[in-house]
Design a protein around this motif. Structure first.
Motif, PDB file in Angstrom:
ATOM      1  N   ILE A 136       0.836  -1.197   0.000  1.00  0.00           N
ATOM      2  CA  ILE A 136       0.000   0.000   0.000  1.00  0.00           C
ATOM      3  C   ILE A 136       0.875   1.252   0.000  1.00  0.00           C
ATOM      4  CG2 ILE A 136      -1.628   1.337   1.405  1.00  0.00           C
ATOM      5  CD1 ILE A 136      -2.834  -1.424   2.260  1.00  0.00           C
ATOM      6  N   ALA A 137       1.922   1.252   0.826  1.00  0.00           N
ATOM      7  CA  ALA A 137       2.832   2.399   0.882  1.00  0.00           C
ATOM      8  C   ALA A 137       3.620   2.543  -0.414  1.00  0.00           C
ATOM      9  CB  ALA A 137       3.778   2.253   2.071  1.00  0.00           C
ATOM     10  N   LEU A 138       4.017   1.425  -1.012  1.00  0.00           N
ATOM     11  CA  LEU A 138       4.799   1.442  -2.247  1.00  0.00           C
ATOM     12  C   LEU A 138       4.005   2.075  -3.384  1.00  0.00           C
ATOM     13  CD1 LEU A 138       7.391   0.357  -3.746  1.00  0.00           C
ATOM     14  CD2 LEU A 138       5.989  -1.617  -4.342  1.00  0.00           C
ATOM     15  N   VAL A 139       2.746   1.707  -3.498  1.00  0.00           N
ATOM     16  CA  VAL A 139       1.912   2.252  -4.573  1.00  0.00           C
ATOM     17  C   VAL A 139       1.542   3.698  -4.271  1.00  0.00           C
ATOM     18  CG1 VAL A 139      -0.305   2.021  -5.759  1.00  0.00           C
ATOM     19  CG2 VAL A 139       1.059  -0.008  -5.265  1.00  0.00           C
ATOM     20  N   GLY A 140       1.164   3.978  -3.023  1.00  0.00           N
ATOM     21  CA  GLY A 140       0.855   5.344  -2.619  1.00  0.00           C
ATOM     22  C   GLY A 140      -0.426   5.911  -3.202  1.00  0.00           C
ATOM     23  N   ASP A 141      -1.312   5.061  -3.663  1.00  0.00           N
ATOM     24  CA  ASP A 141      -2.573   5.510  -4.247  1.00  0.00           C
ATOM     25  C   ASP A 141      -3.688   4.644  -3.663  1.00  0.00           C
ATOM     26  OD1 ASP A 141      -4.739   6.243  -5.788  1.00  0.00           O
ATOM     27  OD2 ASP A 141      -3.835   5.726  -7.712  1.00  0.00           O
ATOM     28  N   ALA A 142      -4.511   5.237  -2.813  1.00  0.00           N
ATOM     29  CA  ALA A 142      -5.563   4.483  -2.124  1.00  0.00           C
ATOM     30  C   ALA A 142      -6.541   3.844  -3.105  1.00  0.00           C
ATOM     31  CB  ALA A 142      -6.303   5.392  -1.148  1.00  0.00           C
ATOM     32  N   GLY A 143      -6.752   4.460  -4.221  1.00  0.00           N
ATOM     33  CA  GLY A 143      -7.664   3.909  -5.217  1.00  0.00           C
ATOM     34  C   GLY A 143      -7.151   2.617  -5.828  1.00  0.00           C
ATOM     35  N   ARG A 144      -5.840   2.529  -5.989  1.00  0.00           N
ATOM     36  CA  ARG A 144      -5.241   1.331  -6.597  1.00  0.00           C
ATOM     37  C   ARG A 144      -4.971   0.224  -5.588  1.00  0.00           C
ATOM     38  NH1 ARG A 144      -0.055   3.138  -9.113  1.00  0.00           N
ATOM     39  NH2 ARG A 144       0.258   0.899  -9.310  1.00  0.00           N
ATOM     40  N   THR A 145      -5.085   0.521  -4.295  1.00  0.00           N
ATOM     41  CA  THR A 145      -4.741  -0.490  -3.279  1.00  0.00           C
ATOM     42  C   THR A 145      -5.904  -0.851  -2.362  1.00  0.00           C
ATOM     43  OG1 THR A 145      -3.915   1.227  -1.799  1.00  0.00           O
ATOM     44  CG2 THR A 145      -2.297   0.143  -3.235  1.00  0.00           C
ATOM     45  N   ALA A 146      -7.109  -0.477  -2.719  1.00  0.00           N
ATOM     46  CA  ALA A 146      -8.267  -0.743  -1.857  1.00  0.00           C
ATOM     47  C   ALA A 146      -8.440  -2.231  -1.588  1.00  0.00           C
ATOM     48  CB  ALA A 146      -9.531  -0.168  -2.487  1.00  0.00           C
ATOM     49  N   ALA A 147      -8.147  -3.071  -2.565  1.00  0.00           N
ATOM     50  CA  ALA A 147      -8.306  -4.523  -2.380  1.00  0.00           C
ATOM     51  C   ALA A 147      -7.347  -5.072  -1.324  1.00  0.00           C
ATOM     52  CB  ALA A 147      -8.087  -5.240  -3.705  1.00  0.00           C
ATOM     53  N   LEU A 148      -6.203  -4.439  -1.154  1.00  0.00           N
ATOM     54  CA  LEU A 148      -5.225  -4.932  -0.183  1.00  0.00           C
ATOM     55  C   LEU A 148      -5.681  -4.690   1.255  1.00  0.00           C
ATOM     56  CD1 LEU A 148      -1.874  -3.837  -1.859  1.00  0.00           C
ATOM     57  CD2 LEU A 148      -3.072  -6.022  -2.023  1.00  0.00           C
TER      58      LEU A 148
END
Length: 192
Positions: A136-148
């Motif tokens: 989640i921190a690596l991507v830094g985009d809540a929209g792209r990591t919601a599934a995690l």
């Protein structure tokens, strides 16, 4: 694609493990066997690299990314004991080693065993959640990591369900059944 990598890593884990044990015992190539057994964790590194590369490449995190983190957590926490389990069986079958240890069946020993296994599951959950948070921190985009984020709850639920085994064996320890198996050996040997 990532689900295929996870499946390949699971198959690869057992193939590398079997190759290492085969080299160590039936083929009596101790150094080769040891090198292959040391390479077993490299399968996890392949999965980690594939997952990070997929996310860094702009993919939106999905079910497979969460599954990869869970798989890595459980593989790291239980990998050593799985290798030991397989090694005991290969040593017994191919090198005249002692019979493999069995898990305790009754009483306090069984409860202790279940708590140790639960401890491994807790470590697996902690590793999995740490990997999820790192992704989640690596991507830094809540929209792209919601599934995690949902995966942390899944791992917590698995751990909560797992806790039922040690709790049950602690509160209500199993006892051997009264019958032929619990009679003294001399009594069992008598003809009827």
């Amino acid at each position: 694609m990532l689900v295929g990598v996870i499946a390949a890593c699971e198959i690869g884990f057992w193939v590398v493990l079997a190759a290492g044990l085969a080299a160590r015992y039936p083929l009596r190539m101790r150094r080769t066997g040891a090198a292959l057994l040391l390479a077993v964790p490299l399968v996890d590194v392949v999965l980690l690299v594939a997952t990070v590369a997929d996310l860094r490449g702009g993919a939106t995190a999905g079910f497979a990314h969460g599954l990869a983190a869970a798989y890595l957590g459980y593989s790291l926490a239980f990998g050593h004991s799985m290798v030991r389990w397989a090694d005991e069986r290969f040593a017994h079958r191919f090198a005249g080693g002692p019979p493999p240890r069995r898990k305790p069946r009754y009483g306090r020993a069984r409860a202790r065993y279940e708590w140790v296994e639960f401890g491994k599951a807790a470590v697996a959950t902690a590793i999995g959640c740490a990997l999820l948070l790192a992704m989640i921190a690596l991507v830094g985009d809540a929209g792209r990591t919601a599934a995690l984020t949902g995966w942390t709850a899944r791992l917590g639920l698995v751990l909560a369900v797992w806790s039922l085994w040690p709790i049950t064996h602690t509160l209500w320890p199993s006892e051997p059944k009264v019958g032929a198996a619990s009679r003294p050996p001399a009594e069992r040997a008598r003809p009827r």
